[in-house]
Design a protein around this motif. Structure first.
Motif, short mmCIF file in Angstrom:
data_model
loop_
_atom_site.label_atom_id
_atom_site.label_comp_id
_atom_site.label_asym_id
_atom_site.label_seq_id
_atom_site.Cartn_x
_atom_site.Cartn_y
_atom_site.Cartn_z
N MET A 1 0.82 -1.21 0.00
CA MET A 1 0.00 0.00 0.00
C MET A 1 0.86 1.27 0.00
O MET A 1 0.60 2.21 -0.73
N ILE A 2 1.90 1.27 0.85
CA ILE A 2 2.82 2.42 0.88
C ILE A 2 4.19 1.94 0.47
O ILE A 2 4.66 0.91 0.96
N ASN A 3 4.79 2.69 -0.42
CA ASN A 3 6.14 2.37 -0.83
C ASN A 3 6.96 3.65 -0.80
O ASN A 3 6.72 4.56 -1.59
N VAL A 4 7.86 3.72 0.14
CA VAL A 4 8.72 4.89 0.31
C VAL A 4 10.09 4.53 -0.24
O VAL A 4 10.66 3.51 0.15
N GLN A 5 10.57 5.34 -1.18
CA GLN A 5 11.86 5.02 -1.80
C GLN A 5 12.82 6.19 -1.68
O GLN A 5 12.53 7.29 -2.17
N ASN A 6 13.93 5.94 -1.03
CA ASN A 6 15.04 6.91 -0.96
C ASN A 6 14.56 8.31 -0.61
O ASN A 6 14.86 9.28 -1.30
N LEU A 7 13.80 8.36 0.47
CA LEU A 7 13.20 9.63 0.90
C LEU A 7 14.21 10.46 1.69
O LEU A 7 14.80 9.98 2.66
N TYR A 8 14.39 11.69 1.23
CA TYR A 8 15.22 12.66 1.94
C TYR A 8 14.35 13.87 2.27
O TYR A 8 13.53 14.28 1.46
N ASN B 1 19.36 21.38 7.62
CA ASN B 1 19.17 20.29 8.58
C ASN B 1 18.59 19.06 7.87
O ASN B 1 17.43 19.08 7.44
N LEU B 2 19.39 18.03 7.73
CA LEU B 2 18.92 16.80 7.08
C LEU B 2 18.14 15.97 8.11
O LEU B 2 18.71 15.42 9.03
N VAL B 3 16.83 15.91 7.91
CA VAL B 3 15.95 15.32 8.93
C VAL B 3 15.57 13.88 8.58
O VAL B 3 15.37 13.06 9.47
N LEU B 4 15.45 13.59 7.29
CA LEU B 4 15.25 12.21 6.85
C LEU B 4 16.34 11.88 5.84
O LEU B 4 16.52 12.59 4.86
N ASN B 5 17.04 10.80 6.11
CA ASN B 5 18.24 10.49 5.36
C ASN B 5 18.09 9.14 4.67
O ASN B 5 18.36 8.10 5.26
N ASP B 6 17.58 9.18 3.45
CA ASP B 6 17.51 7.99 2.61
C ASP B 6 16.66 6.88 3.23
O ASP B 6 17.11 5.77 3.45
N ILE B 7 15.39 7.21 3.49
CA ILE B 7 14.47 6.23 4.07
C ILE B 7 13.78 5.45 2.96
O ILE B 7 13.21 6.04 2.04
N GLU C 1 2.89 -5.43 21.43
CA GLU C 1 1.71 -6.29 21.44
C GLU C 1 0.92 -6.22 20.13
O GLU C 1 0.40 -7.22 19.65
N VAL C 2 0.83 -5.03 19.56
CA VAL C 2 -0.11 -4.82 18.45
C VAL C 2 0.58 -4.71 17.09
O VAL C 2 0.02 -5.13 16.08
N ALA C 3 1.78 -4.14 17.06
CA ALA C 3 2.40 -3.89 15.75
C ALA C 3 2.84 -5.20 15.10
O ALA C 3 3.24 -6.15 15.78
N ASP C 4 2.72 -5.25 13.79
CA ASP C 4 3.29 -6.37 13.04
C ASP C 4 4.77 -6.14 12.82
O ASP C 4 5.54 -7.07 12.66
N ARG C 5 5.14 -4.86 12.77
CA ARG C 5 6.52 -4.51 12.47
C ARG C 5 6.88 -3.22 13.18
O ARG C 5 6.01 -2.36 13.40
N VAL C 6 8.13 -3.10 13.54
CA VAL C 6 8.64 -1.90 14.19
C VAL C 6 9.71 -1.29 13.29
O VAL C 6 10.54 -2.02 12.74
N ILE C 7 9.65 0.03 13.14
CA ILE C 7 10.70 0.75 12.42
C ILE C 7 11.36 1.68 13.42
O ILE C 7 10.68 2.45 14.11
N PHE C 8 12.67 1.57 13.55
CA PHE C 8 13.41 2.39 14.51
C PHE C 8 14.20 3.45 13.76
O PHE C 8 15.04 3.13 12.91
N LEU C 9 13.91 4.70 14.07
CA LEU C 9 14.62 5.83 13.46
C LEU C 9 15.58 6.44 14.48
O LEU C 9 15.24 6.54 15.66
N ASP C 10 16.72 6.87 14.01
CA ASP C 10 17.63 7.63 14.85
C ASP C 10 18.34 8.65 13.95
O ASP C 10 18.87 8.28 12.91
N HIS C 11 18.30 9.91 14.32
CA HIS C 11 18.92 10.96 13.51
C HIS C 11 18.53 10.87 12.03
O HIS C 11 19.38 11.01 11.15
N GLY C 12 17.26 10.62 11.77
CA GLY C 12 16.77 10.64 10.40
C GLY C 12 17.10 9.41 9.58
O GLY C 12 16.77 9.34 8.39
N THR C 13 17.74 8.43 10.21
CA THR C 13 18.10 7.22 9.49
C THR C 13 17.25 6.05 9.99
O THR C 13 17.02 5.93 11.19
N LEU C 14 16.81 5.22 9.06
CA LEU C 14 16.12 3.99 9.45
C LEU C 14 17.20 2.99 9.87
O LEU C 14 17.90 2.43 9.04
#
Ligand code: ADP
Ligand code: MG
Length: 240
Positions: free
Chosen positions: A1-8, A14-20, A201-214
């Motif tokens: 449903m959602i496809n995020v590709q190389n999002l900056y 200030n680089l807030v999202l770095n290649d997600i 308990e509820v999530a199927d998947r967890v995404i961990f971000l730190d300093h804009g990086t997945l």
């Protein structure tokens, strides 16, 4: 449903999202977690183009939202958003909060919209509050109204940005319970949260971000019990 590709995403320099890059399937519940300032809200807001990515693509059901001429309004109708601070219309009753957009945007007749809204209020346990104004509600009740209002547009995807962070502790559960029911009903959900119990308990998947990086993604069991990176271990030590 959602496809995020190389999002900056940059704000000034200030680089807030770095290649997600990430994908979210229909019916999946994904929790985004990470330290304050790591870019969680910005990522969520890029998913419905409340923020314009600096580069990269966001595809929702194969439609590139960031493309020139994309029908953002139409795509946004498929995406509901629930915020930390509720954002209810203060001058409208609870029922009117739920019927406003379906009437204005979807062209529902008032009677139809009222029927639907009453059903949704029952679903979130607030049938008795239809005529109340938001100012008379507790935080937990406000947030349940906000969720019902998002559902009134019949979205395919619901985004939550720290929906329980502004609540008194005793009200967190009533909101999480509504979210759990939604997850069980098969709603696709992306949830930025500090509620590690919910994520586990509820999530199927967890995404961990730190300093804009997945930094990591995986099943809650893997992530919480077996984090692969030092950064994730550090974070979990602080919050668990
Ligand atoms: P989180 O939700 O993980 O706490 P945010 O996505 O809110 O993180 O913020 C990530 C970074 O982006 C922070 O450094 C924040 O100051 C910056 N930021 C967020 N929104 C804006 C904005 N509209 N303008 C400038 N900087 C912003
Ligand atoms: Mg945030």
């Amino acid at each position: 449903m959602i496809n995020v590709q190389n999002l900056y995403k940059k704000f000034g320099s200030n680089l807030v999202l770095n290649d997600i890059s990430a994908t979210i399937k229909s019916g999946e519940v994904v929790s985004i977690i990470g330290p304050s300032g790591s870019g969680k809200s910005t990522l969520l807001r890029c998913l419905n183009l409340l923020e314009q990515p600096t580069s990269g693509t966001v595809l929702i059901n194969g439609v590139d939202l960031s493309a020139k001429g994309a029908n953002i309004d139409r795509s946004r109708q498929q995406i509901g958003m629930v915020f930390q601070h509720f954002h209810l219309f203060p001058h409208l009753t609870v029922l009117q909060n739920l019927t406003y957009a379906p009437i204005k945007v979807k062209g529902l007749k008032r009677a139809e919209a009222n029927e639907q809204a009453k059903g949704l209020l029952a679903k979130v346990g607030l049938s008795d509050k239809a005529a109340a104004y938001p100012s008379s509600l507790s935080g937990g009740q406000k947030q349940r109204v906000a969720i019902a209002r998002a559902l009134a547009m019949e979205p395919e995807l619901l985004l939550f940005d720290e929906p329980t962070s502004a609540l008194d502790p005793e009200m967190v559960k009533e909101v999480l319970d509504v979210m759990k029911d939604l997850a069980k009903s098969g709603m696709t959900m992306v949830v930025v949260t500090h509620e590690m119990g919910f994520a586990r308990e509820v999530a199927d998947r967890v995404i961990f971000l730190d300093h804009g990086t997945l930094v990591e993604e995986g099943s809650p069991a893997d992530f919480f019990d077996n984090p692969k990176t030092e950064r994730a271990r550090d974070f979990l030590e602080k919050v668990l």
